[in-house]
Design a protein around this motif. Structure first.
Motif, PDB file in Angstrom:
ATOM      1  N   ALA A 100       0.833  -1.212   0.000  1.00 38.05           N
ATOM      2  CA  ALA A 100       0.000   0.000   0.000  1.00 38.05           C
ATOM      3  C   ALA A 100       0.863   1.255   0.000  1.00 38.05           C
ATOM      4  O   ALA A 100       0.519   2.260  -0.632  1.00 38.05           O
ATOM      5  N   CYS A 101       1.994   1.200   0.692  1.00 33.85           N
ATOM      6  CA  CYS A 101       2.880   2.363   0.788  1.00 33.85           C
ATOM      7  C   CYS A 101       3.478   2.703  -0.577  1.00 33.85           C
ATOM      8  O   CYS A 101       3.444   3.858  -1.015  1.00 33.85           O
ATOM      9  N   PHE A 102       3.995   1.698  -1.262  1.00 30.93           N
ATOM     10  CA  PHE A 102       4.595   1.958  -2.577  1.00 30.93           C
ATOM     11  C   PHE A 102       3.526   2.293  -3.619  1.00 30.93           C
ATOM     12  O   PHE A 102       3.771   3.071  -4.538  1.00 30.93           O
ATOM     13  N   THR A 103       2.341   1.722  -3.455  1.00 31.33           N
ATOM     14  CA  THR A 103       1.239   2.078  -4.357  1.00 31.33           C
ATOM     15  C   THR A 103       0.864   3.535  -4.179  1.00 31.33           C
ATOM     16  O   THR A 103       0.647   4.267  -5.158  1.00 31.33           O
ATOM     17  N   GLN A 104       0.778   3.975  -2.924  1.00 37.67           N
ATOM     18  CA  GLN A 104       0.470   5.379  -2.653  1.00 37.67           C
ATOM     19  C   GLN A 104       1.544   6.297  -3.228  1.00 37.67           C
ATOM     20  O   GLN A 104       1.223   7.334  -3.829  1.00 37.67           O
ATOM     21  N   ALA A 105       2.806   5.927  -3.058  1.00 42.13           N
ATOM     22  CA  ALA A 105       3.899   6.748  -3.579  1.00 42.13           C
ATOM     23  C   ALA A 105       3.793   6.899  -5.093  1.00 42.13           C
ATOM     24  O   ALA A 105       3.938   8.000  -5.635  1.00 42.13           O
ATOM     25  N   PHE A 106       3.506   5.788  -5.783  1.00 40.45           N
ATOM     26  CA  PHE A 106       3.398   5.862  -7.232  1.00 40.45           C
ATOM     27  C   PHE A 106       2.194   6.701  -7.669  1.00 40.45           C
ATOM     28  O   PHE A 106       2.303   7.565  -8.541  1.00 40.45           O
ATOM     29  N   VAL A 107       1.030   6.459  -7.062  1.00 44.31           N
ATOM     30  CA  VAL A 107      -0.187   7.180  -7.449  1.00 44.31           C
ATOM     31  C   VAL A 107      -0.007   8.679  -7.207  1.00 44.31           C
ATOM     32  O   VAL A 107      -0.373   9.510  -8.057  1.00 44.31           O
ATOM     33  N   PHE A 108       0.570   9.031  -6.069  1.00 42.72           N
ATOM     34  CA  PHE A 108       0.813  10.444  -5.747  1.00 42.72           C
ATOM     35  C   PHE A 108       1.731  11.094  -6.779  1.00 42.72           C
ATOM     36  O   PHE A 108       1.430  12.183  -7.304  1.00 42.72           O
ATOM     37  N   LEU A 109       2.836  10.439  -7.104  1.00 40.44           N
ATOM     38  CA  LEU A 109       3.796  11.011  -8.049  1.00 40.44           C
ATOM     39  C   LEU A 109       3.244  11.026  -9.472  1.00 40.44           C
ATOM     40  O   LEU A 109       3.504  11.959 -10.238  1.00 40.44           O
ATOM     41  N   PHE A 110       2.466  10.001  -9.824  1.00 34.11           N
ATOM     42  CA  PHE A 110       1.861   9.933 -11.158  1.00 34.11           C
ATOM     43  C   PHE A 110       0.910  11.111 -11.383  1.00 34.11           C
ATOM     44  O   PHE A 110       1.018  11.831 -12.382  1.00 34.11           O
TER      45      PHE A 110
END
Length: 325
Positions: A100-110
């Motif tokens: 969930a943490c890495f998914t959030q990081a990607f979605v935020f940066l995307f």
């Protein structure tokens, strides 16, 4: 598939702890209410722009199509962070799983990168409308508008997916405490036990391309716009053009200022404490102000909102009169 790497002891970090708001334990409910109100206001402002743009035929123009696309991306951008933050304030639970943490990081940066590409498109749209008015309807056709917005989404995905996926494959052996209120690239890089300098440099270079390429496009567009505006014969036309451009430039300043401060450092692990405050401006304050600055000051949108409100009142009046006594 993002999975936590095995450590040398055979165990694996399964979750991270977000400690960006130490006051969450004592002021959780107050912080929850403040951020909830800001989140709802941002969503309502941006959704209002989207609805009015698609409902009013007078706003069926490239500029408002790009603005509604920008508002949609803003809604997605803040939703990638704020709900998680609200859950921390409400429940006090600061844990988030590895995936969930890495998914959030990607979605935020995307969504963040897509925002900047859209700002560049908005700048070019205004440049063509003011500096090339005769060619503008031909160049900014509905097909071209759709291609430009789709291109922004594709570029945002490609630029941010690679470094985040690479970082997720790094070796994490602890600690697992993130001194931030959401999962961002820098805090995650600082926790890796692997050598991540090459990944950080890749991310730095990609962020540099996104920020400064779009900034150069905006500078080119608005420098030409200013040069064209000062040559306009009518003072009223100059005032109207400057009013539109000043709103756009204010949004550009807010977004670029905070993001350059956060991401323009080759060592992403440095200055995490100051990054928190800048990230709070970027994820809470700026999205709240953008609808007001960018669109709601626009006279055409004001008129469309007044007309929509009048239609709602008229519809309510007819419904009440139609009810049996």
């Amino acid at each position: 598939m993002l999975m936590p790497e095995k450590t040398r002891n055979g165990t694996a970090i399964q979750e991270f702890i977000l400690e960006g708001f130490p006051a969450a334990q004592h002021l959780g409910m107050l912080l929850f209410l403040v951020h909830l109100l800001a989140y709802l206001a941002s969503l309502m402002g941006n959704m209002l722009i989207i609805v009015v743009t698609f409902e009013d035929h007078r706003l069926q123009m490239p500029m408002y199509f790009f603005l509604s696309s920008f508002s949609f991306v803003e809604c997605c951008f803040i939703t990638s962070v704020i709900p998680q933050l609200l859950a921390i304030f409400l429940s006090g639970r600061q844990k988030i799983s590895f995936v969930a943490c890495f998914t959030q990081a990607f979605v935020f940066l995307f969504w963040g990168a897509t925002d900047f590409f859209l700002l560049a498109v908005l700048s070019l749209d205004r440049y063509l409308a003011i500096c090339k008015p005769l060619r503008y309807p031909t160049i900014m056709s509905p097909r071209m508008c759709f291609v430009l917005v789709t291109g922004c989404l594709v570029l945002g995905f490609l630029f941010m997916a690679i470094p985040v996926v690479m970082l997720s494959q790094s070796f994490y052996c602890g600690p697992n405490v993130i001194p931030h209120f959401f999962c961002d690239f820098g805090p995650l890089a600082s926790l890796s036990c692997s050598e991540t300098r090459s990944i950080e440099m890749l991310f730095f270079n990609l962020a540099l391309i996104v920020l400064f390429t779009t900034l150069l496009i905006a500078i080119f567009a608005y420098s030409n716009i200013v040069a064209t505006i000062v040559r306009l014969p009518s003072a009223r036309e100059r005032q109207r053009a400057f009013s539109t451009c000043s709103s756009h430039l204010l949004v550009l300043s807010l977004m670029y200022g905070s993001c350059v401060f956060i991401y323009m450092k080759p060592e992403q692990s440095s200055r995490l404490d100051t990054n928190r405050e800048a990230a709070l401006v970027n994820t809470v304050v700026t999205p709240l102000l953008n609808p007001v600055i960018y669109t709601l000051r626009n006279k055409q949108v004001h008129q469309a909102l007044r007309d929509a409100l009048s239609r709602v009142k008229l519809h309510t009046y007819h419904r009440k009169n139609a009810l049996p006594h």
